[in-house]
Design a protein around this motif. Structure first.
Motif, PDB file in Angstrom:
ATOM      1  N   THR A  98      35.763  39.346  37.555  1.00 26.37           N
ATOM      2  CA  THR A  98      35.021  38.404  38.384  1.00 26.37           C
ATOM      3  C   THR A  98      34.936  38.974  39.785  1.00 26.37           C
ATOM      4  N   LYS A 109      30.312  30.087  43.345  1.00 25.25           N
ATOM      5  CA  LYS A 109      31.738  30.093  43.048  1.00 25.25           C
ATOM      6  C   LYS A 109      32.147  28.689  42.605  1.00 25.25           C
ATOM      7  N   THR A 110      32.947  28.621  41.550  1.00 24.21           N
ATOM      8  CA  THR A 110      33.419  27.324  41.067  1.00 24.21           C
ATOM      9  C   THR A 110      34.818  27.058  41.592  1.00 24.21           C
ATOM     10  N   ARG A 111      35.267  25.855  41.405  1.00 17.92           N
ATOM     11  CA  ARG A 111      36.596  25.515  41.906  1.00 17.92           C
ATOM     12  C   ARG A 111      37.654  26.357  41.196  1.00 17.92           C
ATOM     13  N   SER A 112      38.754  26.526  41.878  1.00 20.78           N
ATOM     14  CA  SER A 112      39.812  27.394  41.361  1.00 20.78           C
ATOM     15  C   SER A 112      40.954  26.582  40.771  1.00 20.78           C
ATOM     16  N   GLY A 113      41.815  27.277  40.060  1.00 14.31           N
ATOM     17  CA  GLY A 113      43.019  26.638  39.539  1.00 14.31           C
ATOM     18  C   GLY A 113      43.877  26.088  40.663  1.00 14.31           C
ATOM     19  N   ASP A 114      43.889  26.783  41.804  1.00 16.42           N
ATOM     20  CA  ASP A 114      44.660  26.319  42.960  1.00 16.42           C
ATOM     21  C   ASP A 114      44.108  24.987  43.473  1.00 16.42           C
ATOM     22  N   GLN A 115      42.782  24.876  43.534  1.00 16.33           N
ATOM     23  CA  GLN A 115      42.176  23.624  43.982  1.00 16.33           C
ATOM     24  C   GLN A 115      42.485  22.497  43.004  1.00 16.33           C
ATOM     25  N   ASN A 116      42.420  22.793  41.703  1.00 17.13           N
ATOM     26  CA  ASN A 116      42.768  21.782  40.696  1.00 17.13           C
ATOM     27  C   ASN A 116      44.214  21.342  40.864  1.00 17.13           C
ATOM     28  N   GLN A 169      32.375  21.902  35.337  1.00 15.01           N
ATOM     29  CA  GLN A 169      32.848  22.669  36.482  1.00 15.01           C
ATOM     30  C   GLN A 169      32.029  22.274  37.708  1.00 15.01           C
ATOM     31  N   GLN A 224      32.904  24.425  44.755  1.00 17.72           N
ATOM     32  CA  GLN A 224      34.000  24.237  45.694  1.00 17.72           C
ATOM     33  C   GLN A 224      33.721  23.109  46.669  1.00 17.72           C
TER      34      GLN A 224
END
Length: 128
Positions: free
Chosen positions: A7, A37-44, A115, A118
Motif C-alpha cells: 500500500t 485513504k481509508t480509516r486505519s486500525g489505529d483510528q478504529n 469503509q 478518514q
C-alpha cells in the motif's frame, strides 16, 4: 516467490515513484486500486476505546447502562443524523432493525458499515 500486498500513501514524489516501480514489477493478474485513504486500525481502536470508556462510566441511555457495542451503535447513529446536512457527508437512511429491534449492537446505519474515509472517522471520534 509469492507477491506481497503493498500500500502506498501518495505523500510525495518518491513514494509515487515507488508505487510506479511496484506496478511495473507486478505479476500478471495483479490488481491496482487507487482511491482516498481509508480509516486505519489505529483510528478504529481509538473510537472503540472511547466507546469502552463511556460503557465503563456511569453514563446511561434510556435509563440503563450500555456496553461498548451499544454505545458504538448509539454514537454512530447520532453522528449520522447530526452530520446528514454537512457538505460531502453521505446521505444516510436509518431504518428500524429486523423485527422492530432497536440499536443493540446489531443495527448499524449503512454508511458506517462500509469503509469510511478518514474525514468521517475524525468527525465521528470528535462527536463522541
Amino acid at each position: 516467490m509469492a507477491q506481497r500486498k503493498q500500500t502506498f500513501i501518495l505523500i510525495n514524489d518518491r513514494v509515487r515513484e515507488n508505487a510506479l516501480l511496484a506496478i511495473a514489477a507486478a505479476g500478471e493478474g495483479s490488481a491496482v486500486t487507487i482511491g482516498p485513504k481509508t480509516r486505519s486500525g489505529d483510528q478504529n481502536a481509538k473510537f472503540h476505546a472511547i466507546c469502552t470508556d463511556i460503557a465503563n462510566s456511569h453514563m446511561t441511555w434510556a435509563g440503563k447502562r450500555r456496553d461498548a457495542e451499544a454505545w458504538k451503535v448509539l454514537l454512530v447513529s447520532a453522528h449520522t443524523v447530526a452530520t446528514k446536512n454537512d457538505p460531502g457527508a453521505p446521505s444516510p437512511e436509518i431504518v428500524p432493525g429486523l423485527e422492530g429491534s432497536r440499536p443493540d449492537g446489531r443495527d448499524l446505519p449503512q454508511p458506517f458499515r462500509c469503509q469510511q474515509g478518514q474525514r468521517a472517522c475524525y468527525s465521528l471520534r470528535g462527536f463522541a
